[in-house]
Design a protein around this motif. Structure first.
Motif, PDB file in Angstrom:
ATOM      1  N   ALA A   1      58.651 -74.117  58.655  1.00  0.00           N
ATOM      2  CA  ALA A   1      59.209 -74.867  57.532  1.00  0.00           C
ATOM      3  C   ALA A   1      58.875 -76.348  57.648  1.00  0.00           C
ATOM      4  O   ALA A   1      58.520 -77.005  56.661  1.00  0.00           O
ATOM      5  CB  ALA A   1      60.717 -74.662  57.470  1.00  0.00           C
ATOM      6  N   GLU A   2      58.972 -76.876  58.865  1.00  0.00           N
ATOM      7  CA  GLU A   2      58.647 -78.294  59.067  1.00  0.00           C
ATOM      8  C   GLU A   2      57.169 -78.554  58.780  1.00  0.00           C
ATOM      9  O   GLU A   2      56.817 -79.558  58.150  1.00  0.00           O
ATOM     10  CB  GLU A   2      58.986 -78.696  60.501  1.00  0.00           C
ATOM     11  CG  GLU A   2      58.740 -80.167  60.799  1.00  0.00           C
ATOM     12  CD  GLU A   2      59.092 -80.553  62.219  1.00  0.00           C
ATOM     13  OE1 GLU A   2      58.985 -81.748  62.552  1.00  0.00           O
ATOM     14  OE2 GLU A   2      59.461 -79.656  63.004  1.00  0.00           O
ATOM     15  N   HIS A   3      56.318 -77.637  59.205  1.00  0.00           N
ATOM     16  CA  HIS A   3      54.875 -77.793  58.974  1.00  0.00           C
ATOM     17  C   HIS A   3      54.559 -77.772  57.482  1.00  0.00           C
ATOM     18  O   HIS A   3      53.655 -78.479  57.023  1.00  0.00           O
ATOM     19  CB  HIS A   3      54.124 -76.676  59.693  1.00  0.00           C
ATOM     20  CG  HIS A   3      52.639 -76.707  59.482  1.00  0.00           C
ATOM     21  ND1 HIS A   3      51.817 -77.651  60.083  1.00  0.00           N
ATOM     22  CD2 HIS A   3      51.823 -75.930  58.714  1.00  0.00           C
ATOM     23  CE1 HIS A   3      50.573 -77.448  59.705  1.00  0.00           C
ATOM     24  NE2 HIS A   3      50.542 -76.411  58.877  1.00  0.00           N
TER      25      HIS A   3
ATOM     26  N   LEU B   1      64.421 -67.723  64.569  1.00  0.00           N
ATOM     27  CA  LEU B   1      64.888 -68.923  63.877  1.00  0.00           C
ATOM     28  C   LEU B   1      64.035 -70.130  64.264  1.00  0.00           C
ATOM     29  O   LEU B   1      63.667 -70.939  63.397  1.00  0.00           O
ATOM     30  CB  LEU B   1      66.359 -69.184  64.204  1.00  0.00           C
ATOM     31  CG  LEU B   1      66.955 -70.453  63.589  1.00  0.00           C
ATOM     32  CD1 LEU B   1      66.905 -70.403  62.062  1.00  0.00           C
ATOM     33  CD2 LEU B   1      68.393 -70.668  64.068  1.00  0.00           C
ATOM     34  N   SER B   2      63.703 -70.241  65.532  1.00  0.00           N
ATOM     35  CA  SER B   2      62.858 -71.362  65.983  1.00  0.00           C
ATOM     36  C   SER B   2      61.490 -71.309  65.310  1.00  0.00           C
ATOM     37  O   SER B   2      60.947 -72.335  64.885  1.00  0.00           O
ATOM     38  CB  SER B   2      62.701 -71.320  67.508  1.00  0.00           C
ATOM     39  OG  SER B   2      63.953 -71.441  68.151  1.00  0.00           O
ATOM     40  N   GLN B   3      60.932 -70.104  65.204  1.00  0.00           N
ATOM     41  CA  GLN B   3      59.636 -69.947  64.528  1.00  0.00           C
ATOM     42  C   GLN B   3      59.747 -70.344  63.065  1.00  0.00           C
ATOM     43  O   GLN B   3      58.865 -71.029  62.528  1.00  0.00           O
ATOM     44  CB  GLN B   3      59.167 -68.500  64.660  1.00  0.00           C
ATOM     45  CG  GLN B   3      57.806 -68.236  64.033  1.00  0.00           C
ATOM     46  CD  GLN B   3      57.409 -66.768  64.089  1.00  0.00           C
ATOM     47  OE1 GLN B   3      58.156 -65.918  64.588  1.00  0.00           O
ATOM     48  NE2 GLN B   3      56.230 -66.445  63.564  1.00  0.00           N
TER      49      GLN B   3
ATOM     50  N   TYR C   1      52.441 -70.956  51.308  1.00  0.00           N
ATOM     51  CA  TYR C   1      53.119 -70.796  50.021  1.00  0.00           C
ATOM     52  C   TYR C   1      54.267 -71.803  49.925  1.00  0.00           C
ATOM     53  O   TYR C   1      55.004 -72.036  50.890  1.00  0.00           O
ATOM     54  CB  TYR C   1      53.660 -69.371  49.881  1.00  0.00           C
ATOM     55  CG  TYR C   1      54.369 -69.116  48.575  1.00  0.00           C
ATOM     56  CD1 TYR C   1      53.650 -68.889  47.410  1.00  0.00           C
ATOM     57  CD2 TYR C   1      55.760 -69.122  48.500  1.00  0.00           C
ATOM     58  CE1 TYR C   1      54.299 -68.668  46.202  1.00  0.00           C
ATOM     59  CE2 TYR C   1      56.417 -68.888  47.301  1.00  0.00           C
ATOM     60  CZ  TYR C   1      55.677 -68.667  46.152  1.00  0.00           C
ATOM     61  OH  TYR C   1      56.320 -68.458  44.964  1.00  0.00           O
ATOM     62  N   GLN C   2      54.433 -72.394  48.734  1.00  0.00           N
ATOM     63  CA  GLN C   2      55.401 -73.477  48.570  1.00  0.00           C
ATOM     64  C   GLN C   2      56.827 -72.940  48.396  1.00  0.00           C
ATOM     65  O   GLN C   2      57.147 -72.278  47.417  1.00  0.00           O
ATOM     66  CB  GLN C   2      55.047 -74.345  47.358  1.00  0.00           C
ATOM     67  CG  GLN C   2      55.987 -75.532  47.176  1.00  0.00           C
ATOM     68  CD  GLN C   2      55.642 -76.364  45.968  1.00  0.00           C
ATOM     69  OE1 GLN C   2      54.540 -76.260  45.440  1.00  0.00           O
ATOM     70  NE2 GLN C   2      56.573 -77.195  45.522  1.00  0.00           N
ATOM     71  N   ILE C   3      57.658 -73.241  49.369  1.00  0.00           N
ATOM     72  CA  ILE C   3      59.095 -72.963  49.294  1.00  0.00           C
ATOM     73  C   ILE C   3      59.793 -74.316  49.444  1.00  0.00           C
ATOM     74  O   ILE C   3      59.696 -74.958  50.487  1.00  0.00           O
ATOM     75  CB  ILE C   3      59.546 -71.998  50.396  1.00  0.00           C
ATOM     76  CG1 ILE C   3      58.770 -70.679  50.318  1.00  0.00           C
ATOM     77  CG2 ILE C   3      61.051 -71.724  50.294  1.00  0.00           C
ATOM     78  CD1 ILE C   3      59.049 -69.719  51.463  1.00  0.00           C
TER      79      ILE C   3
END
Length: 787
Positions: free
Chosen positions: A618-620, A611-613, A594-596
């Motif tokens: 988010a980077e992916h 947070l790491s997950q 989903y686009q955030i």
């Protein structure tokens, strides 16, 4: 369009009256009487019931039974002619047997947020009004024929054949398509087909009747058999196939219309599709008026109406234009001659494209009202998928029956059984190849940009206006052109281009999601937080999004709500901290792609596994990560969020103490100036899970003042909602988000007492469902009409 069709008019009038009674505020026909009567049964009350089993299916390793014409007796009263469901571990009770059973009454749950699955509405639309659980005793009686339960056993035997020869998801697909057995249907495969617009192939529908029953009828007619013999044989096969496949709404509609067609053939009358459809519609609705709100009913009958009134006229106009082109060319022009295979191929492709596009336009509002999105490439994908479905259906049915007769999947393959088993495997290899190509093609289409356009929910009046315009384009343009060009030759090419352009234009208008007005929606996510905010000027925000009491809150709560609101993406998603009751749903949405655009975190957020997950996902997804420190402002022209806490370089062993706290301000600025009109100025405070110590510090900072809305911190914990903090904010409205049953004791009596002394009104998502604030005031979702 229905001139001279007296029976059709009467039938449509009945359907119209039932529709008005079901959807209008006043139920003048009493279509909800049985559903409302069932609500008088107390939850958890012991009930004794007597009725008839009319269907059963396997769901999640349980057998779900459907009971109708039931009499139910409890300690406080009784009901007659009602319907219900119950579950057992065993499938021992045959269909159509008389049942005596005892259990506890359980009412179906209603949705508490827009867009979410509403179990109560779904089962009520099937004519089922409650469930019996904790079954204490049951017995049944039936004759020797019913006891055999042939249709159910054949269906299970054929499913075993598919499971023994095909991979799991392909076996489930074939079982669903051929015999209507959906228990083995893979959820991911179903979602994939829904996203790309070919989920309709999974239902037993008119395609099956045309492939199986119509093929038998035409085969016999070509062999010189009489109308009566052919009709009786084909009709019997249709009814038997309907019983075999479970008698879904779509199959009843298709089989009923086919039987009327056969009756017309036998009696020498002309077959009229609208009349047949209206009569079958009455047959279903008079048995259960709430079918009018059932998705399968709406789609099945909507497709027939779309084909007859929209698709066929468009297709006929295109076909006539091609005939005109061919006749207008010189005799030596081979390309347009009847013998040209290229010409026939082009005409077939173009005609199929017109048909597919016509269906897309005709079904667009129905699809978006149910799924709140539409697959943009389904017009082209159906051109590839549908021509192979008769092969899948025909070959799969033959293989299933041969395998079932040979005992494939139930016993060792020895002796003569090896030969039919080999034939079955060869036949199913054909199905495997086609289904595998469907999966590959669908996966490819799903990855294309804009494969699914999120549209959102539209009002009923919008749907009515859309179809009126659609009918005007299809029929009115012809009338207008004939009036303008009276006595002159009509340019068919220009007519087709005008119609195509107009259809594309209204489809684009429907697909374009409106910006919407300013609103704040505090969702019911159970034990957690999830807050959607629309700025009113085109930007969408979200604060937190998680739950520890609801499984897959992202998939089943957040995403359906966002689609309902037409939010195909979120501009800024604020996360107060990394507890799962605030972020679990966001992690799900990122995993699903989903686009955030931006995720906003506190600059003081501590490191951790969650947070790491989040950062990796988010980077992916290409999502930006922004960090806010005290005093930073994020927002748009009309809406701004100011970080008021935590202070710079703060540290704490408790992640709750470092929650990102936001003061939201909405000002409705004019279009041409940045001056506020002074009519709308709204303040709200969102504090995550901060405790009284942090609230006291915020109140002392001078950064906050009276607010219109307070999202109560830490779900109403007794360690939050500090008195001095509440005194400074003195909110007009306070909203507590928590589950009705939770192990933390939220909301606490102490916090509620302090809130009652400081706030104007208090709302609880566990009682009110989604709580919305906008220019009109406060709206509680479950206080709306439930039926």
């Amino acid at each position: 369009m229905i001139q001279g069709r007296v029976l059709c008019r009467i039938s449509l009038l009945i359907i119209l009256l039932i529709t008005i009674s079901a959807y209008a505020p006043w139920d003048f026909l009493g279509v909800y009487d049985k559903a409302e009567a069932a609500t008088l049964l107390k939850e958890g009350q012991i009930a004794k019931a007597e009725g008839y089993i009319y269907h059963k299916e396997i769901k999640k390793d349980k057998v779900l039974y459907y009971v109708k014409n039931a009499s139910v007796t409890t300690g406080s009263g009784s009901l007659s002619k009602t319907s219900f469901i119950f579950k057992l571990d065993s499938d021992v009770i045959p269909n159509y047997s008389k049942l005596n059973i005892e259990g506890k009454v359980k009412h179906f749950s209603s949705a508490t947020n827009e867009g979410c699955f509403d179990m109560k509405k779904y089962y009520n639309s099937l004519g089922l009004y409650f469930e019996l659980t904790d079954i204490g005793m049951y017995d049944f009686s039936c004759n020797c024929f019913v006891e055999k339960d042939l249709a159910y056993k054949i269906r299970q035997r054929i499913s075993l054949v598919y499971n023994s020869c095909l991979p799991g998801e392909e076996a489930g697909f074939l079982s669903s398509v051929v015999i209507g057995e959906k228990s083995g249907l893979d959820g991911e495969l179903k979602a994939l087909f829904q996203n790309v617009g070919i989920a309709h192939i999974l239902a037993v529908s008119g395609l099956h009747i045309s492939v199986i029953c119509m093929a038998v009828y035409r085969f016999l007619r070509k062999r010189g058999r009489g109308f009566v013999v052919c009709g009786l044989l084909a009709g019997s096969i249709a009814v038997i196939y309907g019983l075999l496949t479970g008698g879904s709404v779509s199959s009843i509609r298709a089989i009923g219309m086919f039987l009327i067609y056969l009756l017309a053939q036998i009696t020498g009358e002309s077959y009229d599709m609208p009349t047949a459809m209206a009569v079958i519609g009455d047959f279903l609705l008079l048995g259960n008026p709430l079918f009018i709100k059932n998705g399968s009913f709406i789609f099945s009958f909507g497709a027939v109406l779309g084909i007859y009134f929209i698709v066929l006229p468009l297709n006929n106009a295109f076909t006539n234009y091609f005939i005109y082109l061919r006749r207008s060319k010189k005799p030596h022009d081979k390309f347009y001659s009847d013998e040209s295979m290229i010409h026939k191929l082009i005409q077939y492709i173009c005609s199929s494209l017109v048909f597919s596009f016509g269906m897309f336009v005709a079904m667009l509002p129905l699809v978006t009202q149910l799924y709140h999105q539409t697959p943009l490439y389904s017009v082209f994908l159906n051109l590839i998928v549908l021509p192979f479905m008769p092969v899948v259906l025909g070959v799969g049915l033959i293989a299933g029956f041969i395998g079932a007769c040979a005992g494939l999947g139930t016993s060792a393959l020895i002796g003569w059984k090896m030969f039919p088993a080999l034939l079955v495997k060869i036949l199913l290899l054909i199905c495997h190849f086609i289904i595998y190509q469907y999966e590959l093609l669908s996966d490819f289409v799903q990855r294309l940009p804009g494969s699914a356009m999120v549209v959102g929910y539209r009002s009923m009046w919008s749907v009515v206006i859309y179809y009126l315009i659609l009918l005007l384009i299809v029929y009115g343009l012809d009338y207008i052109e004939k009036s303008i060009n009276s006595g002159k030759k009509i340019n068919q090419r220009n007519t087709i281009l005008i119609k195509a352009g107009a259809l594309i234009f209204i489809a684009i208008l429907w697909l374009y999601p409106p910006k919407g007005d300013f609103e704040i929606d505090i969702l019911d996510v159970g034990q957690g937080d999830g807050i959607f905010i629309n700025s009113g000027d085109g930007a969408r925000f979200f604060i937190d999004g998680g739950s520890t009491s609801s499984d897959a809150v992202g998939q089943y709560t957040l995403l359906p709500f966002l689609k309902y609101k037409g939010a195909g993406s979120i501009d800024y998603w604020f996360l107060s901290h990394m507890d799962l009751d605030h972020v679990s749903g966001v992690l799900e949405l990122l995993e699903q792609g989903y686009q955030i655009d931006n995720i906003v975190l506190s600059a003081e957020i501590p490191e951790g596994e969650t947070l790491s997950q989040l950062l990796a996902l988010a980077e992916h997804n290409g999502t930006n990560i922004l960090y806010m420190k005290q005093g930073d402002v994020c927002g748009t022209r009309n809406l701004s969020f100011t970080c008021v806490y935590p202070y710079p370089e703060m540290v704490s062993d408790d992640v709750n103490d470092l929650s990102l706290c936001l003061l939201m301000q909405y000002e409705n600025h004019g279009i041409l100036t940045r001056e506020t009109d002074g009519q709308e100025n709204f303040l709200a405070f969102f504090g995550g899970d901060i405790a009284a110590e942090q609230e006291h510090a915020i109140a002392s900072s001078g950064l906050v003042e009276h607010v219109d809305l307070l999202k109560v911190s830490h779900h109403g914990s007794r360690f939050s909602s500090d008195f001095s903090f509440l005194e400074v904010l003195s909110p007009d409205v306070a909203v507590i988000s928590c589950a009705k049953i939770n192990r933390y004791g939220h909301p606490s009596a102490e916090a509620i007492e302090r809130l009652e002394a400081a706030a104007g009104h208090i709302y609880y998502t566990m009682n009110s469902g989604r709580v919305r604030m906008n220019a009109s005031g406060v709206d509680e979702y479950i206080s709306e009409k439930l039926f």
